[in-house]
Scaffold this motif. Sequence first.
Motif, short mmCIF file in Angstrom:
data_model
loop_
_atom_site.label_atom_id
_atom_site.label_comp_id
_atom_site.label_asym_id
_atom_site.label_seq_id
_atom_site.Cartn_x
_atom_site.Cartn_y
_atom_site.Cartn_z
N GLN A 121 0.82 -1.22 0.00
CA GLN A 121 0.00 0.00 0.00
C GLN A 121 0.85 1.27 0.00
OE1 GLN A 121 -2.77 0.11 3.23
NE2 GLN A 121 -3.53 2.13 2.72
N ILE A 122 2.01 1.25 0.68
CA ILE A 122 2.83 2.46 0.85
C ILE A 122 4.04 2.48 -0.08
CG2 ILE A 122 4.06 3.83 2.63
CD1 ILE A 122 2.33 2.41 4.68
N LYS A 175 9.57 8.35 1.53
CA LYS A 175 9.99 9.64 2.09
C LYS A 175 8.91 10.23 2.98
CE LYS A 175 13.32 11.33 -1.33
NZ LYS A 175 13.59 12.37 -2.32
N ALA A 176 7.68 10.21 2.47
CA ALA A 176 6.56 10.75 3.25
C ALA A 176 6.34 9.95 4.52
CB ALA A 176 5.28 10.74 2.40
N LEU A 177 6.54 8.63 4.46
CA LEU A 177 6.35 7.77 5.63
C LEU A 177 7.36 8.11 6.72
CD1 LEU A 177 5.03 5.25 6.96
CD2 LEU A 177 6.79 3.89 5.83
N PHE A 178 8.65 8.18 6.35
CA PHE A 178 9.68 8.45 7.36
C PHE A 178 9.61 9.89 7.88
CE2 PHE A 178 11.73 4.81 5.06
CZ PHE A 178 11.67 3.94 6.13
N ARG A 179 9.18 10.82 7.01
CA ARG A 179 8.98 12.20 7.46
C ARG A 179 7.86 12.27 8.49
NH1 ARG A 179 6.73 14.57 3.27
NH2 ARG A 179 8.59 14.49 1.99
N ALA A 180 6.78 11.51 8.22
CA ALA A 180 5.65 11.48 9.16
C ALA A 180 6.04 10.84 10.48
CB ALA A 180 4.48 10.73 8.52
N LEU A 181 6.83 9.78 10.42
CA LEU A 181 7.29 9.13 11.66
C LEU A 181 8.22 10.03 12.46
CD1 LEU A 181 7.97 5.56 10.25
CD2 LEU A 181 6.13 6.19 11.80
N LYS A 182 9.03 10.81 11.73
CA LYS A 182 9.98 11.70 12.40
C LYS A 182 9.26 12.87 13.06
CE LYS A 182 14.37 14.05 11.49
NZ LYS A 182 15.31 14.47 10.42
N THR A 183 8.31 13.46 12.34
CA THR A 183 7.57 14.63 12.86
C THR A 183 6.34 14.24 13.67
OG1 THR A 183 6.40 14.76 10.76
CG2 THR A 183 8.36 16.13 11.00
N ASN A 237 3.49 12.96 12.64
CA ASN A 237 2.26 13.31 11.94
C ASN A 237 1.59 12.05 11.40
OD1 ASN A 237 2.51 16.10 12.33
ND2 ASN A 237 3.88 16.31 10.58
N ASN A 238 0.49 12.24 10.67
CA ASN A 238 -0.22 11.10 10.08
C ASN A 238 0.59 10.48 8.95
OD1 ASN A 238 -2.45 11.45 11.76
ND2 ASN A 238 -3.35 12.95 10.40
N THR A 239 0.67 9.16 8.94
CA THR A 239 1.42 8.44 7.90
C THR A 239 0.62 8.44 6.60
OG1 THR A 239 0.45 6.39 8.72
CG2 THR A 239 2.65 6.96 9.52
N PRO A 240 1.30 8.31 5.43
CA PRO A 240 0.58 8.30 4.15
C PRO A 240 -0.29 7.06 3.99
CG PRO A 240 2.89 7.78 3.81
CD PRO A 240 2.77 8.19 5.24
N LYS A 241 -1.40 7.22 3.26
CA LYS A 241 -2.34 6.12 3.06
C LYS A 241 -2.07 5.33 1.80
CE LYS A 241 -6.12 8.42 5.48
NZ LYS A 241 -7.46 9.03 5.34
N VAL A 290 -10.18 2.22 0.10
CA VAL A 290 -10.09 1.48 -1.17
C VAL A 290 -8.64 1.11 -1.46
CG1 VAL A 290 -10.50 1.64 -3.66
CG2 VAL A 290 -12.17 2.57 -2.07
N ALA A 291 -7.70 2.00 -1.15
CA ALA A 291 -6.27 1.70 -1.36
C ALA A 291 -5.83 0.51 -0.51
CB ALA A 291 -5.43 2.94 -1.02
N ARG A 292 -6.30 0.46 0.72
CA ARG A 292 -5.97 -0.68 1.60
C ARG A 292 -6.55 -1.99 1.03
NH1 ARG A 292 -7.71 1.42 5.95
NH2 ARG A 292 -9.68 0.35 6.20
N LEU A 293 -7.78 -1.92 0.53
CA LEU A 293 -8.43 -3.10 -0.04
C LEU A 293 -7.72 -3.57 -1.31
CD1 LEU A 293 -10.95 -4.92 0.34
CD2 LEU A 293 -12.15 -3.38 -1.18
N VAL A 294 -7.35 -2.62 -2.17
CA VAL A 294 -6.64 -2.94 -3.42
C VAL A 294 -5.27 -3.55 -3.10
CG1 VAL A 294 -5.58 -1.92 -5.48
CG2 VAL A 294 -7.86 -1.25 -4.82
N ALA A 295 -4.61 -3.02 -2.07
CA ALA A 295 -3.28 -3.54 -1.68
C ALA A 295 -3.38 -4.98 -1.20
CB ALA A 295 -2.69 -2.66 -0.59
N THR A 296 -4.41 -5.31 -0.43
CA THR A 296 -4.57 -6.69 0.07
C THR A 296 -4.83 -7.66 -1.08
OG1 THR A 296 -6.90 -6.20 0.48
CG2 THR A 296 -5.41 -6.04 2.34
N LYS A 297 -5.73 -7.26 -1.96
CA LYS A 297 -6.07 -8.16 -3.09
C LYS A 297 -4.90 -8.29 -4.07
CE LYS A 297 -10.29 -8.91 -1.73
NZ LYS A 297 -10.64 -10.22 -1.18
N SER A 298 -4.17 -7.21 -4.31
CA SER A 298 -3.02 -7.26 -5.24
C SER A 298 -1.88 -8.09 -4.66
CB SER A 298 -2.54 -5.85 -5.57
OG SER A 298 -2.14 -5.17 -4.41
N SER A 299 -1.69 -8.05 -3.33
CA SER A 299 -0.65 -8.88 -2.70
C SER A 299 -0.99 -10.37 -2.83
CB SER A 299 -0.47 -8.51 -1.23
OG SER A 299 -1.65 -8.82 -0.51
#
Length: 673
Positions: free
Chosen positions: A320-321, A326-334, A336-340, A361-370
Amino acid sequence: MLVLFETAAGYALFEVLKEGKLREPDELWKEFETPEAAKKTVKLVDFQKFENMSEAVASVTDLLEGKLSKDLKKFLKESFEKIEISSEKLAVMDAKIGASISKKFGIQVVSNDTVTELYRGIKQQLDALITGIKPDDISQMSLGLSHSLSRHKLKFSPDKVDNMIIQAIGLLDDLDKELNTYAMRVKEWYGWHFPEMSKIVVDNLAYAKVIKTMGFRSNAQTTDLSKILPEDLEKELKEAAEISMGSEISKEDIDNIIMGCEQVINLTEYRAELYEYLKNRMMAIAPNLTTIVGELVGARLIAHSGSLLNLAKHPASTVQILGAEKALFRALKTKNNTPKYGLIYHASLVGQAAPKNKGKVARLVATKSSLATRFDALSEEKDVQAELGHSNRKQIEKRIRILEGRNGDSGTKTEKDKGKKQKKAEPKLVSTTPSYNPSADVAGSNKSAEYGMAGSSKSAEYGAAGSSKSAEVITSGIKRKAEDISAEEESEDSTSEEESSKDNKSSEESGDEESSDDKSKDKSKKKKTKKRKLETEQKKEQPSKKTKAKEGKDKKDKKEKKKKKASEHTIVTSTNVVELKEKGSKKRKKAEDDEEKEISKSGGKAKKIKKLKESSEKKKEKTEEMKPKEEKDVKKGKQKEKEKEPVKEVEMAEKTKTKKKDKKDKKDKKKAH
């Protein structure tokens, strides 16, 4: 017991001479310490040499996959014809090959720890056991076979086919960038000559083709652009060319611009071919992933993870991510909310969803695509028709419809939600009817008395037992009037008490006795007039309604026996009304008495207020008398100050003169010295 042994030179079949020593596998190595001891333990029965390297590679690859090659089948068939199979056992290193041999030839196959020890011993003394082959030749054969086998694996490895997809998607992205830069450069370059054309022809390919066929803008009227542009755009372009504000350019300039247009056309055509190649490769390697996510997004996911197998190893949360590290680690550092979503955001299913549902929907698509990638990468049978991918895609689409409230299955939920919203939106009706007054109930505790009936169930519902509509109207109207009178009287009594208390407070503070008396009198007058009006209305209504009721009763008394009950009911209601009137008159008398008492109380308070007023007026008069005296004293003080001012000025002038004289005398004395 027979032993099948595979070498780089060919296949060998040995016979075990001392089978009793196989019972102790730990001490079997002693029998292979010397070549002489090995020859006493094992004897060569048959040997088949490989004719060339390709045959050796083919047979070894079949053995690695657990299959019997044609050469091995031929060798075993020829060797088993010489020996009785029923009484013998065959020792094989690989259990899969042993199972296939026993199935094919019907011989008992053994593969255990003793067989491995036996193999180790034979390998150690192979030069002595197999005659006619030098040890150097066997080592060279094994080295050549290993090299050719590894080369064969690299060429035809199914794991390495996704490398073509990674290269293709990388080249496709680079082509998009290059095409964009080329097209923008051509537009800017030709824009000096024909600036209006960029707004008319927006597509880069069509723009380049028009320039190539037309050249100078002056040739627009003579050139046929129907193959490139539709009729309306062609007409607009030719009209704009006549009145263009662009500058003139030379033939050398237009030749260079046309060369740039040719580059744009060639790159777009190559890009289309590359996209078709990528589409076909993706459908061949990962058909289920392409049906869910699409060719481009699926190829980008494979390229980002490194290979299809690596993508299959990733969990759904990582898929999914992917692409938003970059956005994920920036969010973890600051914190803030992690990217969806990452690269999966560009999938068509995620794009269909509403902005508020994109994360789900992105979470659902990620599960089915995996799940689809794991099936594509690890399944032995390739799903060419992508049945799993199509079923998963349908599930995702169904879920999107449920989230957006557009599916028939979720209609129950959505209708409930709509009903809730409608219920909230509906305005509440304000009931103008007065509240239930238990004091108005006089006809007893029975249900017949409450509803004004004496008998049947229908008359209990509507307030009249078998009577006409006119009788129903009379009884209900009289009751409502009586209830209204009593309710108004009670409300007026309460309001009069509150207002009188407020008036008393205000009279104590301000001392306005006359205004409070006037207000109380006006209110009492208003109450009396209201009561008189209600009484007159009741008197007017009662005779007319009674006459109508009597007429209805006379008609229906002839037809039915139930009219007697209706007449009794009307008598009961009339008695109720009379009693209510008497109660109302008693309450009025009480209210009048209360008002008189309050007025008498307010009269005693008024005397006190008068005294306070008189005392305050006297104080005011005294203060007014004192004021002119104080003003006179102030004026006298000011006059005295004015008279003192000139005297002070004279004294100051004299002091200054004396000071000047003293200074002069001092100077004269200094000069004299």
